[in-house]
Scaffold this motif. Structure first.
Motif, PDB file in Angstrom:
ATOM      1  N   LEU A  33       0.820  -1.217   0.000  1.00  0.00           N
ATOM      2  CA  LEU A  33       0.000   0.000   0.000  1.00  0.00           C
ATOM      3  C   LEU A  33       0.852   1.264   0.000  1.00  0.00           C
ATOM      4  CD1 LEU A  33      -2.813  -1.143   2.459  1.00  0.00           C
ATOM      5  CD2 LEU A  33      -2.807  -1.154  -0.046  1.00  0.00           C
ATOM      6  N   GLU A  34       2.019   1.205   0.637  1.00  0.00           N
ATOM      7  CA  GLU A  34       2.897   2.381   0.643  1.00  0.00           C
ATOM      8  C   GLU A  34       3.353   2.683  -0.787  1.00  0.00           C
ATOM      9  OE1 GLU A  34       3.419   4.268   3.193  1.00  0.00           O
ATOM     10  OE2 GLU A  34       4.713   5.646   2.083  1.00  0.00           O
ATOM     11  N   ARG A  35       3.685   1.632  -1.504  1.00  0.00           N
ATOM     12  CA  ARG A  35       4.088   1.811  -2.894  1.00  0.00           C
ATOM     13  C   ARG A  35       2.938   2.390  -3.719  1.00  0.00           C
ATOM     14  NH1 ARG A  35       7.571  -1.214  -6.780  1.00  0.00           N
ATOM     15  NH2 ARG A  35       6.800  -0.583  -8.793  1.00  0.00           N
ATOM     16  N   ALA A  36       1.736   1.866  -3.518  1.00  0.00           N
ATOM     17  CA  ALA A  36       0.573   2.362  -4.271  1.00  0.00           C
ATOM     18  C   ALA A  36       0.369   3.851  -4.029  1.00  0.00           C
ATOM     19  CB  ALA A  36      -0.675   1.572  -3.887  1.00  0.00           C
ATOM     20  N   LEU A  37       0.486   4.238  -2.774  1.00  0.00           N
ATOM     21  CA  LEU A  37       0.308   5.654  -2.443  1.00  0.00           C
ATOM     22  C   LEU A  37       1.354   6.504  -3.155  1.00  0.00           C
ATOM     23  CD1 LEU A  37      -1.757   7.024  -0.682  1.00  0.00           C
ATOM     24  CD2 LEU A  37      -0.205   6.783   1.280  1.00  0.00           C
ATOM     25  N   ASN A  38       2.587   6.012  -3.190  1.00  0.00           N
ATOM     26  CA  ASN A  38       3.651   6.749  -3.875  1.00  0.00           C
ATOM     27  C   ASN A  38       3.354   6.874  -5.373  1.00  0.00           C
ATOM     28  OD1 ASN A  38       5.134   7.103  -1.547  1.00  0.00           O
ATOM     29  ND2 ASN A  38       6.354   5.236  -1.834  1.00  0.00           N
ATOM     30  N   GLU A  39       2.791   5.826  -5.962  1.00  0.00           N
ATOM     31  CA  GLU A  39       2.505   5.875  -7.398  1.00  0.00           C
ATOM     32  C   GLU A  39       1.528   7.017  -7.714  1.00  0.00           C
ATOM     33  OE1 GLU A  39       3.094   1.155  -8.579  1.00  0.00           O
ATOM     34  OE2 GLU A  39       1.216   1.783  -7.671  1.00  0.00           O
ATOM     35  N   TRP A  40       0.460   7.118  -6.933  1.00  0.00           N
ATOM     36  CA  TRP A  40      -0.515   8.185  -7.207  1.00  0.00           C
ATOM     37  C   TRP A  40       0.060   9.564  -6.866  1.00  0.00           C
ATOM     38  CZ3 TRP A  40      -2.690   3.438  -7.464  1.00  0.00           C
ATOM     39  CH2 TRP A  40      -3.807   3.268  -8.288  1.00  0.00           C
TER      40      TRP A  40
ATOM     41  N   ALA B 226     -11.770   1.736  -1.917  1.00  0.00           N
ATOM     42  CA  ALA B 226     -11.855   2.464  -0.639  1.00  0.00           C
ATOM     43  C   ALA B 226     -10.494   3.069  -0.274  1.00  0.00           C
ATOM     44  CB  ALA B 226     -12.339   1.523   0.465  1.00  0.00           C
ATOM     45  N   PHE B 227      -9.410   2.364  -0.593  1.00  0.00           N
ATOM     46  CA  PHE B 227      -8.063   2.870  -0.303  1.00  0.00           C
ATOM     47  C   PHE B 227      -7.820   4.193  -1.050  1.00  0.00           C
ATOM     48  CE2 PHE B 227      -3.583   3.213  -1.488  1.00  0.00           C
ATOM     49  CZ  PHE B 227      -2.950   3.112  -0.265  1.00  0.00           C
ATOM     50  N   LEU B 228      -8.165   4.219  -2.325  1.00  0.00           N
ATOM     51  CA  LEU B 228      -7.964   5.456  -3.087  1.00  0.00           C
ATOM     52  C   LEU B 228      -8.808   6.587  -2.502  1.00  0.00           C
ATOM     53  CD1 LEU B 228      -7.945   4.348  -6.858  1.00  0.00           C
ATOM     54  CD2 LEU B 228      -6.093   4.333  -5.206  1.00  0.00           C
ATOM     55  N   GLU B 229     -10.036   6.253  -2.106  1.00  0.00           N
ATOM     56  CA  GLU B 229     -10.926   7.296  -1.565  1.00  0.00           C
ATOM     57  C   GLU B 229     -10.426   7.790  -0.208  1.00  0.00           C
ATOM     58  OE1 GLU B 229     -14.419   4.913  -1.827  1.00  0.00           O
ATOM     59  OE2 GLU B 229     -15.042   5.771  -3.754  1.00  0.00           O
ATOM     60  N   GLU B 230     -10.010   6.881   0.650  1.00  0.00           N
ATOM     61  CA  GLU B 230      -9.557   7.270   1.998  1.00  0.00           C
ATOM     62  C   GLU B 230      -8.325   8.171   1.943  1.00  0.00           C
ATOM     63  OE1 GLU B 230      -8.870   3.497   3.774  1.00  0.00           O
ATOM     64  OE2 GLU B 230     -11.025   3.007   3.816  1.00  0.00           O
ATOM     65  N   HIS B 231      -7.492   7.982   0.925  1.00  0.00           N
ATOM     66  CA  HIS B 231      -6.261   8.762   0.838  1.00  0.00           C
ATOM     67  C   HIS B 231      -6.399   9.976  -0.076  1.00  0.00           C
ATOM     68  CE1 HIS B 231      -4.698   5.048   2.624  1.00  0.00           C
ATOM     69  NE2 HIS B 231      -3.779   5.833   3.150  1.00  0.00           N
ATOM     70  N   GLY B 232      -7.616  10.253  -0.495  1.00  0.00           N
ATOM     71  CA  GLY B 232      -7.861  11.472  -1.270  1.00  0.00           C
ATOM     72  C   GLY B 232      -7.225  11.488  -2.642  1.00  0.00           C
TER      73      GLY B 232
ATOM     74  N   TYR C 183     -16.452  -4.868  -9.606  1.00  0.00           N
ATOM     75  CA  TYR C 183     -17.126  -3.718  -9.016  1.00  0.00           C
ATOM     76  C   TYR C 183     -18.638  -3.892  -9.154  1.00  0.00           C
ATOM     77  CZ  TYR C 183     -12.673  -1.206  -8.866  1.00  0.00           C
ATOM     78  OH  TYR C 183     -11.390  -0.829  -8.592  1.00  0.00           O
ATOM     79  N   THR C 184     -19.330  -3.535  -8.089  1.00  0.00           N
ATOM     80  CA  THR C 184     -20.796  -3.505  -8.143  1.00  0.00           C
ATOM     81  C   THR C 184     -21.225  -2.237  -8.891  1.00  0.00           C
ATOM     82  OG1 THR C 184     -20.947  -2.235  -6.105  1.00  0.00           O
ATOM     83  CG2 THR C 184     -20.893  -4.656  -5.893  1.00  0.00           C
ATOM     84  N   ASP C 185     -22.507  -2.145  -9.195  1.00  0.00           N
ATOM     85  CA  ASP C 185     -23.008  -0.924  -9.840  1.00  0.00           C
ATOM     86  C   ASP C 185     -22.799   0.289  -8.928  1.00  0.00           C
ATOM     87  OD1 ASP C 185     -23.718  -2.455 -11.990  1.00  0.00           O
ATOM     88  OD2 ASP C 185     -25.854  -2.547 -11.488  1.00  0.00           O
ATOM     89  N   GLU C 186     -22.841   0.058  -7.626  1.00  0.00           N
ATOM     90  CA  GLU C 186     -22.622   1.152  -6.678  1.00  0.00           C
ATOM     91  C   GLU C 186     -21.157   1.609  -6.729  1.00  0.00           C
ATOM     92  OE1 GLU C 186     -21.331   2.987  -3.018  1.00  0.00           O
ATOM     93  OE2 GLU C 186     -20.908   0.876  -3.408  1.00  0.00           O
ATOM     94  N   HIS C 187     -20.218   0.659  -6.827  1.00  0.00           N
ATOM     95  CA  HIS C 187     -18.804   1.021  -7.004  1.00  0.00           C
ATOM     96  C   HIS C 187     -18.611   1.835  -8.284  1.00  0.00           C
ATOM     97  CE1 HIS C 187     -17.648  -2.839  -4.630  1.00  0.00           C
ATOM     98  NE2 HIS C 187     -17.445  -1.798  -3.859  1.00  0.00           N
ATOM     99  N   LEU C 188     -19.278   1.380  -9.351  1.00  0.00           N
ATOM    100  CA  LEU C 188     -19.090   2.058 -10.644  1.00  0.00           C
ATOM    101  C   LEU C 188     -19.617   3.489 -10.592  1.00  0.00           C
ATOM    102  CD1 LEU C 188     -19.949  -0.918 -13.046  1.00  0.00           C
ATOM    103  CD2 LEU C 188     -17.693   0.005 -12.487  1.00  0.00           C
ATOM    104  N   LYS C 189     -20.700   3.689  -9.858  1.00  0.00           N
ATOM    105  CA  LYS C 189     -21.202   5.059  -9.676  1.00  0.00           C
ATOM    106  C   LYS C 189     -20.155   5.919  -8.956  1.00  0.00           C
ATOM    107  CE  LYS C 189     -25.677   5.591 -11.007  1.00  0.00           C
ATOM    108  NZ  LYS C 189     -25.657   4.557 -12.039  1.00  0.00           N
ATOM    109  N   ARG C 190     -19.490   5.329  -7.965  1.00  0.00           N
ATOM    110  CA  ARG C 190     -18.443   6.075  -7.246  1.00  0.00           C
ATOM    111  C   ARG C 190     -17.285   6.404  -8.189  1.00  0.00           C
ATOM    112  NH1 ARG C 190     -18.119   1.935  -2.356  1.00  0.00           N
ATOM    113  NH2 ARG C 190     -15.937   2.624  -2.150  1.00  0.00           N
ATOM    114  N   ILE C 191     -16.896   5.447  -9.011  1.00  0.00           N
ATOM    115  CA  ILE C 191     -15.801   5.688  -9.962  1.00  0.00           C
ATOM    116  C   ILE C 191     -16.187   6.785 -10.958  1.00  0.00           C
ATOM    117  CG2 ILE C 191     -14.529   4.639 -11.885  1.00  0.00           C
ATOM    118  CD1 ILE C 191     -14.529   2.022 -10.232  1.00  0.00           C
TER     119      ILE C 191
END
Ligand code: ZN
Length: 424
Positions: A191-198, A225-231, A245-253
């Motif tokens: 997750l630390e690496r992922a955060l650095n990538e963004w 949720a990880f992307l959302e929590e870290h802004g 992804y559910t339809d609800e996830h896709l709406k969030r995306i």
């Protein structure tokens, strides 16, 4: 000034929706579309390409392709994603030297051009060293394809190394080649690496492309949720696969401004998950098609369009019956360009855009007499129909043959490299 007139073909434009313009000319000037219409007048010195008996349409856009794997055609048959990760990523990839990356990427990019794909997002997770990266970029530039080089940092994931190397790569791409951050993302554990990538992508103003939502329901929810929590979810991001992804996830995306890359052929061949084409569109997400890999089957756009169309049409309870040949052509062209971040550059015949074009034969037993030109391009033509291909006004394929490359040498180098790797 150089100009080319593509004369007398049946022209299909794709923006804002695929439309058959009818028999018309396309005038290309200094690499860009200058005009589309019947009986265009031209200045002296204009080269004329006779498109009689051809469909003329924008080149296809593939938004996620591991181009370096071109030498692995058929190296993983009747297997699954787990087999791919084990054998290809775990087994073959560590053996790739810079010359292998060059041989595979050049051949893979030419395979695209040969089949009418003029733009790729080269999702390249083969960056073991800066030398691998330089070979990758050099191959894309040598091929003459329009490419977004999706750079997947091969180092240990530390922020400083990633930032320094990403900056170097950004300075190394030019011309037809631009750059995106190909992120390993939050679903592969670090997750630390992922955060650095963004964070590095945001600092360098690079779009992100990441394999997300294709590994099961639990990781799909956790990763988003990880992307959302870290802004960082509002940073321009393409979600590759996205099956779980559910339809609800896709709406969030959709709300975050995200885009989706569907790989209808590999997602079924490798049993990744059911392609979400129609559900992504229904959520309002810009959606595109991608070849992913050639390890398990062909990855030309004709096969992708047919797979996406068929899988959508056969959804339970008629949910996909509204999905048409026009929709699938839009995904393969203008919507793909938008997902690649090149919606103002390519993907349609809008005057001022780069002249990325494909001419498809209709005088063949499997296409003639082409009652419906859009159906001819999406459901009947195959790679053998690709007669002429132009990138930025430059003809890269004419009369059914690539013109700028010694294909015998390209294929010999590819075979030598791939044989060494697969028999090691
Ligand atoms: Zn992939």
């Amino acid at each position: 000034m150089t100009s080319t007139l593509i004369s007398g073909g049946v022209v299909i434009d794709t923006s804002p929706e695929p439309t058959v313009i009818g028999t018309a000319d396309v005038l290309v000037r200094d690499g860009r579309i200058a005009a589309v219409g019947p009986d265009l007048t031209t200045e002296s010195g204009t080269e004329v390409i006779d498109a009689t008996g051809r469909l003329v349409l924008p080149g296809f856009v593939d938004t996620h392709r591991h181009t370096w794997q071109a030498g692995l055609h058929g190296a993983l048959i009747d297997d699954t994603l787990a087999g791919y990760l084990d054998r290809v990523i775990g087994g073959f990839a560590p053996l790739f030297q810079p010359e292998d990356v060059y041989a595979g990427t050049l051949a893979g990019a030419l395979e695209c051009l040969d089949s009418g794909i003029t733009t790729i997002v080269d999702w390249s997770h083969i960056q073991h060293t800066p030398g691998h990266t330089d070979a990758n970029i050099a191959a894309l530039q040598a091929a003459g394809i329009r490419a977004v080089f999706g750079y997947a940092y091969g180092g240990d994931g530390g922020a400083d190394g990633l930032l320094a190397e990403a900056k170097r790569v950004r300075g190394a791409v030019s011309g037809l080649v631009s750059m995106a951050m190909a992120a390993f993302g939050p679903e592969f554990g670090d997750l630390e690496r992922a955060l650095n990538e963004w964070r590095v992508a945001r600092e360098l103003d690079l779009p992100v492309t990441a394999h997300m939502g294709g590994h099961g329901a639990e990781t799909a929810e956790r990763g988003l949720a990880f992307l959302e929590e870290h802004g960082i979810a509002d940073h321009p991001t393409t979600y590759v696969h996205a099956n779980y992804y559910t339809d609800e996830h896709l709406k969030r995306i959709a709300g975050h401004g995200g885009t989706v890359s569907v790989s209808p052929v590999t997602e079924t061949e490798l049993v990744i998950g059911y392609p979400i084409t129609g559900r992504a569109l229904a959520a309002g997400i810009p959606t595109s098609l991608s070849g992913d890999s050639v390890i398990a089957g062909a990855a030309d756009m004709f096969g992708m369009m047919r797979a996406a169309y068929m899988l959508e049409r056969v959804r339970p309870d008629g949910a996909g019956l509204g999905f048409t040949t026009r929709d699938v052509l839009r995904l393969a062209t203008i919507e793909g360009a938008q997902v690649a971040g090149l919606g103002d550059v390519t993907g349609s015949l809008t005057p001022g855009k780069q002249a990325d074009l494909v001419l498809l034969r209709t005088d063949t037993l499997n296409v003639a007499p082409a009652h419906d030109p859009i159906a001819a391009a999406t459901l009947f033509a195959d790679t053998s129909a690709v007669d002429t291909v132009m990138v930025a006004g430059h003809v890269v394929k004419r009369d059914g043959r690539l013109v700028d490359h010694d294909l015998q040498t390209v294929l010999e180098n590819l075979t030598t490299s791939a044989t060494r790797i697969t028999t090691a």
